[in-house]
Design a protein around this motif. Structure first.
Motif, short mmCIF file in Angstrom:
data_model
loop_
_atom_site.label_atom_id
_atom_site.label_comp_id
_atom_site.label_asym_id
_atom_site.label_seq_id
_atom_site.Cartn_x
_atom_site.Cartn_y
_atom_site.Cartn_z
N TYR A 179 0.85 -1.18 0.00
CA TYR A 179 0.00 0.00 0.00
C TYR A 179 0.89 1.24 0.00
N GLN A 180 0.40 2.33 -0.54
CA GLN A 180 1.21 3.54 -0.70
C GLN A 180 1.71 4.14 0.62
N ASP A 181 1.03 3.83 1.73
CA ASP A 181 1.46 4.37 3.02
C ASP A 181 2.35 3.40 3.81
N ALA A 182 2.80 2.33 3.16
CA ALA A 182 3.59 1.31 3.85
C ALA A 182 5.06 1.73 3.94
N GLY A 183 5.31 2.77 4.76
CA GLY A 183 6.67 3.23 4.99
C GLY A 183 7.46 2.24 5.83
N SER A 195 -4.78 1.91 -3.15
CA SER A 195 -5.83 1.42 -2.26
C SER A 195 -5.50 0.02 -1.78
N GLN A 196 -6.07 -0.32 -0.61
CA GLN A 196 -5.85 -1.65 -0.06
C GLN A 196 -6.45 -2.72 -0.98
N ASN A 197 -7.59 -2.40 -1.61
CA ASN A 197 -8.22 -3.36 -2.52
C ASN A 197 -7.30 -3.70 -3.69
N GLU A 198 -6.59 -2.70 -4.19
CA GLU A 198 -5.67 -2.94 -5.30
C GLU A 198 -4.49 -3.83 -4.87
N VAL A 199 -4.03 -3.62 -3.64
CA VAL A 199 -2.95 -4.48 -3.12
C VAL A 199 -3.44 -5.93 -3.06
N THR A 200 -4.64 -6.11 -2.54
CA THR A 200 -5.22 -7.45 -2.42
C THR A 200 -5.41 -8.09 -3.79
N GLU A 201 -5.96 -7.31 -4.72
CA GLU A 201 -6.22 -7.84 -6.07
C GLU A 201 -4.92 -8.27 -6.76
N ALA A 202 -3.89 -7.43 -6.66
CA ALA A 202 -2.61 -7.74 -7.30
C ALA A 202 -1.98 -8.99 -6.68
N THR A 203 -2.07 -9.08 -5.35
CA THR A 203 -1.51 -10.23 -4.65
C THR A 203 -2.22 -11.52 -5.06
N LEU A 204 -3.54 -11.50 -5.05
CA LEU A 204 -4.30 -12.70 -5.41
C LEU A 204 -4.11 -13.09 -6.86
N LYS A 205 -4.00 -12.10 -7.73
CA LYS A 205 -3.78 -12.39 -9.15
C LYS A 205 -2.44 -13.09 -9.36
N LEU A 206 -1.39 -12.55 -8.75
CA LEU A 206 -0.07 -13.17 -8.89
C LEU A 206 -0.04 -14.55 -8.25
N ALA A 207 -0.61 -14.65 -7.04
CA ALA A 207 -0.63 -15.94 -6.34
C ALA A 207 -1.37 -17.00 -7.18
N GLY A 208 -2.48 -16.60 -7.78
CA GLY A 208 -3.24 -17.53 -8.61
C GLY A 208 -2.44 -18.02 -9.81
N LYS A 209 -1.71 -17.10 -10.44
CA LYS A 209 -0.87 -17.50 -11.58
C LYS A 209 0.25 -18.45 -11.15
N LEU A 210 0.93 -18.07 -10.07
CA LEU A 210 2.03 -18.92 -9.59
C LEU A 210 1.53 -20.30 -9.17
N ALA A 211 0.33 -20.34 -8.58
CA ALA A 211 -0.23 -21.61 -8.13
C ALA A 211 -0.51 -22.56 -9.30
#
Length: 251
Positions: free
Chosen positions: A125-129, A185-201
């Motif tokens: 997320y953009q605020d993840a300093g 947005s947090q939703n975008e972080v979740t979507e990107a993570t799940l998309k990559l995880a799904g491909k790798l799986a």
């Protein structure tokens, strides 16, 4: 959630989602470090898992070592054992046969930065300093340094270490290579993570395991190195400087 925090693992569609939480901004006491290590070791040999998503609850990703437990350390062996908990987790992450994706929804300090660095891939997320505050309390990021330097380089590692009160932005972390991408947005972080995880799986797990070994070539000495570093921290945490700094920080 208990005072020692909680760890949850769910497996679906070949993806193991590992979620940790602790009331003190997701900091890690020894018990929670051991749980995470044990789960990663189990997942490594689980044929029903091809990829891991590591995440936490709440607004912060991870505040690093438990200050309450640091304050309770009164002898070298206890100190070394505590810091070895982070060594155990990092070694379990690098030796895990599955690719680990970090889903970073908030800020990370100290050992939390080490956890991110030990992931094979991280979205944030953009605020993840991020911040390495250890020098300010009389110790140092000794155990996590090899993992962080491997990801962002010695110069950036030095920059963070010697400015222990300075938050580096998520943009800075992405520029240095800690994050692959950051989102608004947090939703975008979740979507990107799940998309990559799904491909790798869906890929050949043997190929993923072999490529992961190659990613981590040259770190074989960490089985000894990280515990030597834990000894340094275990000694320094007993210093009057650190005890006073921790007490002031708690106040």
């Amino acid at each position: 959630m208990s005072d020692n925090g909680s760890l949850y693992v769910s497996v679906e569609n070949k993806i193991a989602t590992v979620t940790f939480e602790h009331p003190a901004s997701n900091s890690f006491p020894s018990e929670l470090l051991q749980k995470l290590t044990d789960e990663l070791n189990r997942i490594s040999s689980n044929s029903e898992v091809n990829v891991v998503v590591l995440q936490s609850e709440g607004t912060a990703f991870c505040a690093g070592a438990s200050f309450d437990e640091l304050l309770s350390i009164t002898d070298f062996e206890t100190g070394k054992k505590f810091f070895s908990g982070f060594a155990n987790v990092i070694n379990a992450m690098r030796k895990c046969s599955k690719i680990i994706i970090g889903k970073i929804q908030g800020k990370a300090v100290g050992g939390g930065v080490g956890l991110i660095a030990a992931c094979d891939f991280a979205f944030a997320y953009q605020d993840a300093g991020i911040k390495l505050s250890e020098i300010a309390i009389g110790i140092g990021p000794f155990v996590i340094e090899p993992a962080v330097s491997r990801k962002i380089g010695k110069i950036a590692m030095s920059e963070m270490t010697l400015q222990p009160n300075l938050w580096q932005t998520a943009d800075w972390a992405k520029e240095k290579g800690l994050y692959v991408d950051i989102f608004d947005s947090q939703n975008e972080v979740t979507e990107a993570t799940l998309k990559l995880a799904g491909k790798l799986a869906s890929y050949n797990p043997e190929a993923l395991a072999e490529i992961k070994k190659i990613f981590w070539q040259g770190t074989e000495n960490w089985d000894e190195l990280l515990y030597e570093r834990a000894s340094i921290s275990g000694k320094l945490v007993l210093s009057d400087f650190t005890k006073e700094a921790l007490s002031q920080f708690k106040k």
